[in-house]
Design a protein around this motif. Structure first.
Motif, PDB file in Angstrom:
ATOM      1  N   GLY A 135       0.812  -1.214   0.000  1.00 35.16           N
ATOM      2  CA  GLY A 135       0.000   0.000   0.000  1.00 35.16           C
ATOM      3  C   GLY A 135       0.846   1.266   0.000  1.00 35.16           C
ATOM      4  N   GLY A 136       2.173   1.093  -0.168  1.00 41.31           N
ATOM      5  CA  GLY A 136       3.045   2.263  -0.234  1.00 41.31           C
ATOM      6  C   GLY A 136       3.282   2.939   1.105  1.00 41.31           C
ATOM      7  N   ARG A 137       2.993   2.221   2.223  1.00 41.32           N
ATOM      8  CA  ARG A 137       3.193   2.879   3.529  1.00 41.32           C
ATOM      9  C   ARG A 137       4.662   3.261   3.721  1.00 41.32           C
ATOM     10  N   ALA A 138       5.568   2.342   3.394  1.00 36.09           N
ATOM     11  CA  ALA A 138       6.993   2.702   3.354  1.00 36.09           C
ATOM     12  C   ALA A 138       7.452   2.501   1.920  1.00 36.09           C
ATOM     13  N   GLU A 139       8.041   3.549   1.347  1.00 33.80           N
ATOM     14  CA  GLU A 139       8.591   3.450  -0.010  1.00 33.80           C
ATOM     15  C   GLU A 139      10.073   3.791   0.063  1.00 33.80           C
ATOM     16  N   VAL A 140      10.750   3.924  -1.083  1.00 34.17           N
ATOM     17  CA  VAL A 140      12.164   4.301  -1.047  1.00 34.17           C
ATOM     18  C   VAL A 140      12.416   5.545  -1.902  1.00 34.17           C
ATOM     19  N   SER A 141      13.412   6.316  -1.465  1.00 34.94           N
ATOM     20  CA  SER A 141      13.891   7.465  -2.233  1.00 34.94           C
ATOM     21  C   SER A 141      15.302   7.142  -2.714  1.00 34.94           C
ATOM     22  N   VAL A 142      15.559   7.414  -3.981  1.00 36.46           N
ATOM     23  CA  VAL A 142      16.857   7.045  -4.568  1.00 36.46           C
ATOM     24  C   VAL A 142      17.499   8.281  -5.189  1.00 36.46           C
ATOM     25  N   LYS A 143      18.785   8.503  -4.878  1.00 34.29           N
ATOM     26  CA  LYS A 143      19.520   9.585  -5.527  1.00 34.29           C
ATOM     27  C   LYS A 143      20.126   9.031  -6.821  1.00 34.29           C
ATOM     28  N   PRO A 144      19.763   9.637  -7.970  1.00 37.11           N
ATOM     29  CA  PRO A 144      20.283   9.098  -9.235  1.00 37.11           C
ATOM     30  C   PRO A 144      21.806   8.970  -9.268  1.00 37.11           C
ATOM     31  N   THR A 145      22.541   9.888  -8.629  1.00 39.39           N
ATOM     32  CA  THR A 145      24.017   9.746  -8.684  1.00 39.39           C
ATOM     33  C   THR A 145      24.519   8.595  -7.813  1.00 39.39           C
ATOM     34  N   ALA A 146      23.696   8.140  -6.872  1.00 39.69           N
ATOM     35  CA  ALA A 146      24.123   7.001  -6.051  1.00 39.69           C
ATOM     36  C   ALA A 146      24.083   5.714  -6.862  1.00 39.69           C
ATOM     37  N   VAL A 147      23.254   5.698  -7.911  1.00 39.08           N
ATOM     38  CA  VAL A 147      23.147   4.479  -8.732  1.00 39.08           C
ATOM     39  C   VAL A 147      23.760   4.683 -10.119  1.00 39.08           C
ATOM     40  N   GLY A 148      24.603   5.706 -10.256  1.00 34.00           N
ATOM     41  CA  GLY A 148      25.432   5.781 -11.464  1.00 34.00           C
ATOM     42  C   GLY A 148      25.277   6.985 -12.365  1.00 34.00           C
ATOM     43  N   LEU A 149      24.315   7.880 -12.092  1.00 40.61           N
ATOM     44  CA  LEU A 149      24.070   8.969 -13.057  1.00 40.61           C
ATOM     45  C   LEU A 149      25.321   9.809 -13.338  1.00 40.61           C
ATOM     46  N   GLY A 150      26.194   9.940 -12.335  1.00 38.52           N
ATOM     47  CA  GLY A 150      27.382  10.792 -12.517  1.00 38.52           C
ATOM     48  C   GLY A 150      28.587  10.074 -13.103  1.00 38.52           C
ATOM     49  N   LEU A 151      28.455   8.813 -13.478  1.00 42.85           N
ATOM     50  CA  LEU A 151      29.617   8.095 -14.035  1.00 42.85           C
ATOM     51  C   LEU A 151      30.058   8.757 -15.334  1.00 42.85           C
ATOM     52  N   PRO A 152      31.366   8.847 -15.569  1.00 42.35           N
ATOM     53  CA  PRO A 152      31.829   9.530 -16.785  1.00 42.35           C
ATOM     54  C   PRO A 152      31.376   8.825 -18.075  1.00 42.35           C
ATOM     55  N   ASP A 153      31.259   7.507 -18.041  1.00 42.47           N
ATOM     56  CA  ASP A 153      30.804   6.782 -19.241  1.00 42.47           C
ATOM     57  C   ASP A 153      29.468   6.104 -18.971  1.00 42.47           C
ATOM     58  N   HIS A 154      28.512   6.357 -19.853  1.00 41.73           N
ATOM     59  CA  HIS A 154      27.197   5.696 -19.790  1.00 41.73           C
ATOM     60  C   HIS A 154      26.500   5.860 -18.437  1.00 41.73           C
ATOM     61  N   GLY A 155      26.642   7.036 -17.847  1.00 46.43           N
ATOM     62  CA  GLY A 155      26.045   7.270 -16.529  1.00 46.43           C
ATOM     63  C   GLY A 155      24.529   7.129 -16.548  1.00 46.43           C
ATOM     64  N   GLU A 156      23.901   7.747 -17.551  1.00 44.99           N
ATOM     65  CA  GLU A 156      22.432   7.737 -17.594  1.00 44.99           C
ATOM     66  C   GLU A 156      21.908   6.304 -17.800  1.00 44.99           C
ATOM     67  N   LYS A 157      22.595   5.568 -18.648  1.00 44.91           N
ATOM     68  CA  LYS A 157      22.170   4.184 -18.936  1.00 44.91           C
ATOM     69  C   LYS A 157      22.330   3.322 -17.673  1.00 44.91           C
ATOM     70  N   THR A 158      23.461   3.497 -16.993  1.00 41.01           N
ATOM     71  CA  THR A 158      23.704   2.711 -15.774  1.00 41.01           C
ATOM     72  C   THR A 158      22.645   3.026 -14.722  1.00 41.01           C
ATOM     73  N   ALA A 159      22.372   4.332 -14.549  1.00 42.47           N
ATOM     74  CA  ALA A 159      21.362   4.721 -13.549  1.00 42.47           C
ATOM     75  C   ALA A 159      20.011   4.111 -13.922  1.00 42.47           C
ATOM     76  N   LEU A 160      19.673   4.191 -15.195  1.00 45.33           N
ATOM     77  CA  LEU A 160      18.381   3.647 -15.647  1.00 45.33           C
ATOM     78  C   LEU A 160      18.273   2.161 -15.303  1.00 45.33           C
TER      79      LEU A 160
END
Ligand code: FDA
Length: 312
Positions: free
Chosen positions: A92-117
């Protein structure tokens, strides 16, 4: 002025080392962070849910420069979501999660957006299996376009994926207008990062005015607004504007950070509102703590008071 100086100083490796190794820092950290481990986060979340609050959990860390580390962060979220589902805290979404895109790769120099996705897809699948949702935090202004691109792409498969708009950015009213559509979950906050004047409003009253304007757009639109602020005037205004827009309590929510205005969190719940607490955990708390100290002199005073006994 103080805010800018603190955010700038925090980038120094020396300041980081000093802050994270001072024993007294721990007391300050525990006020704003649930703990180092998922066990501690789950304990806090269970308590909050027991009090009628909702939660969004953030595994601390940002600006990952390593692909394996980005995958490891996603793995941590997936384990966490599995546990939330197993103990019945997430349905029911009582507890959900918040994710920082750079924590999962958005800032990587190569293919950052793809990795984050790819990493966010894995997290979103785990969230769906646990009966809950994911919200992508918004980081510094250079990442807004890439983050909103991720949101648009992911929402095709995960329509309940939430995103964040920061009212201090000059572009945000236009972004709010575009996002105030059916099914879209949008968290509105003021914005916690440094940004140049041509990109962001700097005067407090301008940021507040922009917040009020964005809030009205979201409440009058057809999405699900998540109004993230501790500001008493804006919280009051949210209640008034929601009523004027014909919204029931179930049709929007307030969000506040763990450790900030806990009495207000409970007061809003007692009035029948939906209130979600942002609960960070993990050992990489430095950036998060500095932003909390920078945005409120009273938080900084609390930190400095904790230092005084050391000087005696
Ligand atoms: P602000 O700090 O301007 O305070 C306004 C007034 O509120 C103060 O003058 C005081 O009266 C009162 N107040 C504030 N804190 C108080 C306290 N602890 N006790 C008593 N009174 C208090 N940022 C970002 O850039 N990206 C993101 O993804 C997010 N996500 C996010 C989620 C959630 C749930 C929250 C609440 C916030 C964020 N933020 C964020 C942070 C946000 O951008 C902002 O930096 C902080 O919330 C501080 O701004 P406020 O709106 O709380 O008001």
């Amino acid at each position: 002025m103080l805010r800018r100086a603190l955010l700038a100083a925090s980038a120094s490796t020396r300041v980081r080392e000093l802050t994270t190794t001072m024993p007294v820092t721990r007391d300050v950290v525990t006020r704003f962070v649930a703990g180092d481990t998922a066990d501690q986060a789950l304990e806090v979340v269970e308590r909050l849910l027991g009090d009628g609050l909702l939660a969004t959990i953030d595994y601390l860390g940002e600006y990952t420069t390593d692909r394996d580390q980005a995958a490891a962060v996603a793995d941590e979220y997936i384990r966490l979501l599995g546990r939330l589902g197993a103990v019945g805290l997430s349905p029911g979404g009582r507890a959900e999660v918040s994710v920082k895109p750079t924590a999962v790769g958005l800032g990587l120099p190569d293919h950052g957006e793809k990795t984050a996705l790819e990493n966010i897809v894995r997290i979103a699948v785990a969230a769906r299996n646990a009966g809950t949702t994911v919200t992508l935090d918004m980081e510094d202004h250079t990442l807004v376009d890439a983050t909103l691109r991720l949101v648009a792409e992911l929402r095709a498969d995960f329509p309940d994926l939430g995103c964040v708009i920061q009212s201090y950015l000059r572009r945000s009213p236009a972004d709010c207008q575009a996002l105030a559509t059916a099914g879209s979950r949008v968290r509105l906050c003021k914005g916690a990062y440094q940004a140049p004047d041509d990109v962001a409003l700097s005067a407090r009253h301008d940021v507040d005015r922009s917040y009020a304007r964005c809030m009205r757009m979201l409440l009058e639109g057809s999405g699900y607004p998540m109004l993230a602020t501790h500001d008493p005037r804006l919280i009051e205004l949210a209640g008034v504007k929601a009523t004027m827009a014909g919204r029931e309590h179930s049709e929007f929510e307030y969000q506040l950070l763990y450790g900030m205005r806990p009495a207000e969190q409970r007061r809003l719940v007692a009035r029948g509102a939906r209130v979600r607490v942002y609960v960070p955990y993990g050992s990489d708390w430095y950036g998060y703590l500095v932003r909390r100290l920078a945005e409120r002199p009273a938080n900084l005073a609390f930190f400095l008071r904790a230092l005084i006994p050391m000087g005696r």
